[in-house]
Write an enzyme that holds these catalytic residues in place. Sequence first.
Site, short mmCIF file in Angstrom:
data_model
loop_
_atom_site.label_atom_id
_atom_site.label_comp_id
_atom_site.label_asym_id
_atom_site.label_seq_id
_atom_site.Cartn_x
_atom_site.Cartn_y
_atom_site.Cartn_z
N GLU A 73 148.02 91.65 51.98
CA GLU A 73 149.06 90.79 52.56
C GLU A 73 148.87 89.33 52.16
OE1 GLU A 73 150.48 93.29 56.41
OE2 GLU A 73 148.59 92.23 56.66
N TYR A 119 149.54 75.10 77.60
CA TYR A 119 148.76 75.38 76.40
C TYR A 119 149.51 76.27 75.42
CZ TYR A 119 144.85 72.77 78.10
OH TYR A 119 144.06 71.74 78.51
#
Length: 215
Positions: A73, A119
Amino acid sequence: MTEAQTRDLLVELGASLFQRGYCVGSAGNICVRLPDGYLMTPTNSSLGRLRADRISKLDPDWTHIAGDAPSKEVFMHRAVLTARPQAGAVVHLHSTCATAIGCLAQPGCDQPIAALTPYFVMRVGRRLPVIRYYRPGDSAMEAEIHAAAQGASAMILANHGPVVSGKTLTDTVYAAEELEESAKLALMLRGMQARALSADQIDDLLQVYGPPGAG
């Protein structure tokens, strides 16, 4: 950080991700930008059992020049790092909850997870595009990933898993971990009246901390 130090850190962080269940078997791959090319986890390697001296090295044109053969990939990492020159690393995992979101969300959606925590916004950002399904290793997905990466530091491949970028390798691993925990929260809260951050609260976070991966 020297190349040798980067190799050692890649081994350390890969093992940490593996030991905590963010990837299993030979799933997942990582790429780090170097001044003279890229480091990438080898094909069919386990993130839990990497060897620093066997990590693949590619030149600036993405040609394999040393170490074991790189992940099949490689084009996925090339798509992100060419689209995001500010990024220093890419982490692709098959982490359970983020992958589950990729099985539920419609391709083309760019907010499959609500901004439930600050976050999430700080590490992942406002957008999290869902890329339509491609067979693993199919280079046809490169153009779509490249286009999505120009406006987002992270994305989810439908029925496959997350792809996350960041300024440094450590930052990128933190962001991938935050995405998985945010996906877990989203799944836990499905069907409930969860309170997401408002647009103003998201804008405030991005103004104070900047977009993810910007440094």
